[in-house]
Design a protein around this motif. Structure first.
Motif, short mmCIF file in Angstrom:
data_model
loop_
_atom_site.label_atom_id
_atom_site.label_comp_id
_atom_site.label_asym_id
_atom_site.label_seq_id
_atom_site.Cartn_x
_atom_site.Cartn_y
_atom_site.Cartn_z
N ASP A 116 8.89 76.27 69.71
CA ASP A 116 9.68 76.00 70.52
C ASP A 116 11.37 76.67 70.42
O ASP A 116 11.70 77.06 71.28
N GLU A 117 11.78 76.54 69.33
CA GLU A 117 13.26 77.11 69.28
C GLU A 117 13.10 78.40 69.17
O GLU A 117 14.08 79.07 69.71
N LEU A 118 12.12 79.19 68.67
CA LEU A 118 12.01 80.58 68.63
C LEU A 118 11.64 81.17 70.31
O LEU A 118 12.49 81.99 70.43
N ILE A 119 11.11 80.45 71.10
CA ILE A 119 10.68 80.75 72.39
C ILE A 119 12.13 80.63 72.98
O ILE A 119 12.62 81.37 73.97
N SER A 120 12.95 79.59 72.56
CA SER A 120 14.36 79.53 73.29
C SER A 120 15.26 80.46 72.83
O SER A 120 15.89 80.98 73.88
N ASP A 121 15.17 81.11 71.60
CA ASP A 121 16.02 82.11 71.35
C ASP A 121 15.48 83.46 72.33
O ASP A 121 16.38 84.10 72.59
N LEU A 122 14.39 83.50 72.30
CA LEU A 122 13.68 84.91 73.08
C LEU A 122 14.20 84.81 74.41
O LEU A 122 14.22 85.77 75.05
N ASP A 123 14.26 83.69 75.01
CA ASP A 123 14.76 83.34 76.40
C ASP A 123 16.25 84.02 76.80
O ASP A 123 16.70 84.36 77.51
N VAL A 124 17.07 83.78 75.42
CA VAL A 124 18.33 84.27 75.37
C VAL A 124 18.61 85.77 75.12
O VAL A 124 19.31 86.42 75.89
N LEU A 125 17.80 86.32 74.21
CA LEU A 125 17.89 87.65 73.83
C LEU A 125 17.96 88.64 74.86
O LEU A 125 18.65 89.66 75.17
N PRO A 126 17.21 88.68 76.11
CA PRO A 126 17.24 89.61 77.04
C PRO A 126 18.59 89.31 77.90
O PRO A 126 18.60 90.56 78.54
N MET A 127 19.37 88.46 77.70
CA MET A 127 20.60 88.54 78.34
C MET A 127 21.64 89.17 77.29
O MET A 127 22.82 89.23 77.68
N CYS A 128 21.12 89.73 76.18
CA CYS A 128 22.16 90.52 75.35
C CYS A 128 21.80 91.78 75.12
O CYS A 128 20.70 92.52 75.53
N GLY A 129 22.85 92.67 74.71
CA GLY A 129 22.72 94.16 74.56
C GLY A 129 23.85 94.70 74.33
O GLY A 129 24.97 93.91 73.84
N THR A 130 24.09 96.13 74.59
CA THR A 130 25.42 96.85 74.24
C THR A 130 26.20 96.81 75.56
O THR A 130 27.47 97.07 75.45
N SER A 131 25.73 96.23 76.69
CA SER A 131 26.57 96.28 77.60
C SER A 131 25.76 95.54 78.84
O SER A 131 24.57 95.32 78.93
N PHE A 132 26.75 95.02 80.08
CA PHE A 132 26.10 94.35 81.09
C PHE A 132 26.03 95.44 81.97
O PHE A 132 26.05 94.72 83.39
N ARG A 133 26.14 96.80 81.85
CA ARG A 133 26.18 97.67 82.93
C ARG A 133 24.64 97.89 83.53
O ARG A 133 24.46 98.75 84.26
N GLY A 134 23.68 97.27 82.84
CA GLY A 134 22.24 97.66 83.30
C GLY A 134 21.45 98.57 82.42
O GLY A 134 22.18 99.80 81.99
N GLY A 135 20.35 98.64 82.29
CA GLY A 135 19.54 99.53 81.33
C GLY A 135 19.64 99.36 79.68
O GLY A 135 19.00 100.04 79.35
N ASP A 136 20.78 98.61 79.19
CA ASP A 136 21.02 98.51 77.94
C ASP A 136 20.97 97.22 77.26
O ASP A 136 21.44 96.87 76.48
N LEU A 137 20.21 96.47 78.12
CA LEU A 137 19.99 95.15 77.44
C LEU A 137 18.81 94.96 76.76
O LEU A 137 17.83 95.70 77.20
N LEU A 138 18.41 94.08 76.00
CA LEU A 138 17.41 94.16 75.32
C LEU A 138 16.15 93.42 75.96
O LEU A 138 16.14 92.45 76.68
N ASP A 139 15.12 94.26 76.18
CA ASP A 139 13.84 94.22 76.78
C ASP A 139 12.82 93.61 76.16
O ASP A 139 12.11 94.21 75.45
N ILE A 140 12.93 92.29 75.76
CA ILE A 140 12.02 91.53 74.89
C ILE A 140 11.36 90.40 75.48
O ILE A 140 12.01 89.70 76.40
#
Length: 318
Positions: free
Chosen positions: A39-63
Motif C-alpha cells: 500500500d505504501e508503494l502504491i501511494s508512492d507510485l501515485d505521486v511519481l507521475p506528478m514528478c519530472g524535469t519540468s511541469f511544462r508537459g511531456g517530461d513528467l514520469l509516465d509510470i
C-alpha cells in the motif's frame, strides 16, 4: 516505523533508479526490496507521475501499475540532461535559500543545500544573480514543521504549548512524534504522554515547541488510513442534529455526516457523529442566525448559553 518527509523523498528518488533498471517489476518484489508495504508503494507510485524535469508537459514520469507489475513508459525522455528555464531556475534558487534558513534543519543538510545552491547559481548565470533579489519568509508553521521533522528523524520527544479550539485554551504537553501529514492543513500524529493516547496536532495551532533530549518511544501503532479524510466518525460516536439555513449549507460540504435532509426554507437538517460534541459549540456560534443545534438537548443549551455570553460581552461598557 514512522517515516518523515525526507525519508520518503530519499526512497522515491531511489525508486526511480530501481524501476528504470527493472522494467515490469512486480509490486510485491519492489515493496520487499524497499522494506515497505505494498500500500505504501502504491501511494508512492501515485505521486511519481506528478514528478519530472519540468511541469511544462511531456517530461513528467509516465509510470503506472496494474496492481501486479509496474511500468515506466518514458524512461529515456527524462534521462536527457536537465535544462532549467529562467523561471524554473529562479524558483528553485529562491526556494533553496528559504529552506536553508529554516530553524531545526540539521547542519549537515543545511551545508549540503548551500553547496548545491552555489553550484546552481553558477550554472544559472545572470538568472542566478537576479534571483538573489527575491526572498521568502516562512510563517511560524515552517519552523514548527522543521522541528517536528527533525524530532521524527532523530527520534526525540517534543514539548508543546498547543491551542485547543474545542476548549479555547492553551495546554502544555510532551509528545512522541510519529509522522507528519497534510489534509488541507499540515498535522503531526503523535503519542501524547499526558493522555497516554494517540493524538493529532495541527501545526498552525502550536504556540511554542521545543526538542527534548529524551528519546521518543511511541508504542507500535497501525497508521490510520487518511484516504477518507482526517475526521472519520465511528458508528458509536454520539449523534448530533444541526439545522442550517441557506447560508449554512456549506456545513454539509465540510463536515462528514450521515445524512442531509432538505428543508422548506432552502436549508438542511444535518445528522452527523463526533467523539466530542462540545467541539460543535464553535460551529453554532459561527453560524449565528444561519444555524442551530437541535440535539442532543444539553449541547443545544450549551450553545445557546455561549451565544448569550458572547452577546452580553458586546453590551458591557468598554
Amino acid at each position: 516505523m514512522a517515516t518523515n518527509a525526507i525519508d520518503q523523498t530519499r526512497r522515491m528518488l531511489s525508486l526511480v533508479t530501481y524501476l528504470r533498471e527493472r522494467p515490469g517489476a512486480h509490486v510485491q518484489d519492489v515493496a520487499r526490496a524497499f522494506g515497505i508495504s505494498e500500500d505504501e508503494l502504491i501511494s508512492d507510485l501515485d505521486v511519481l507521475p506528478m514528478c519530472g524535469t519540468s511541469f511544462r508537459g511531456g517530461d513528467l514520469l509516465d509510470i503506472d501499475t496494474d496492481g501486479d507489475r509496474i511500468w515506466w513508459h518514458n524512461p529515456d525522455d527524462v534521462a536527457e540532461p536537465l535544462r532549467l528555464a529562467a523561471d524554473e531556475a529562479t524558483a528553485l534558487l529562491v526556494a533553496a535559500r528559504a529552506v536553508a534558513t529554516l530553524p531545526g534543519l540539521r547542519e549537515s543538510d543545511r551545508q549540503a543545500l548551500l553547496r548545491a545552491t552555489a553550484k546552481l547559481e553558477t550554472a544559472a548565470g545572470e538568472v542566478g544573480a537576479a534571483s538573489s533579489r527575491l526572498s521568502v519568509t516562512f510563517e511560524s508553521e515552517g519552523g514548527v514543521f522543521a522541528d517536528v521533522d527533525r524530532a521524527i528523524s532523530e527520534r526525540r520527544r517534543l514539548w508543546l504549548r498547543y491551542y485547543s479550539p474545542a476548549r479555547d485554551e492553551l495546554t502544555e504537553r510532551e509528545v512522541d512524534p510519529i509522522r507528519l501529514f497534510a489534509v488541507g492543513h499540515t498535522y503531526m500524529e503523535a503519542w501524547c504522554r499526558s493522555s497516554e493516547d494517540r493524538r493529532t496536532f495541527r501545526l498552525d495551532r502550536v504556540a511554542e515547541i521545543r526538542l527534548l533530549d529524551e528519546p521518543a518511544a511511541p508504542p507500535e501503532l497501525e497508521l490510520r488510513d487518511l484516504s477518507e479524510g482526517l475526521v472519520q466518525p465511528a458508528a458509536e460516536d454520539p449523534e448530533v442534529v444541526v439545522e442550517v439555513g441557506p447560508g449554512g449549507r456549506w456545513v454539509a460540504e465540510y463536515y462528514p455526516h450521515d445524512s442531509a435532509q432538505e428543508l422548506s426554507d432552502g436549508g438542511l437538517r444535518i445528522i452527523l457523529r463526533t467523539p466530542d460534541p462540545a467541539s460543535l459549540r464553535r460551529l453554532a456560534l459561527r453560524l449565528g442566525g444561519e444555524g442551530r443545534i437541535v440535539s442532543p438537548p444539553e449541547l443545544a443549551r450549551s450553545a445557546r448559553q455561549a451565544a448569550r455570553a458572547a452577546l452580553a460581552a458586546y453590551d458591557e461598557p468598554a
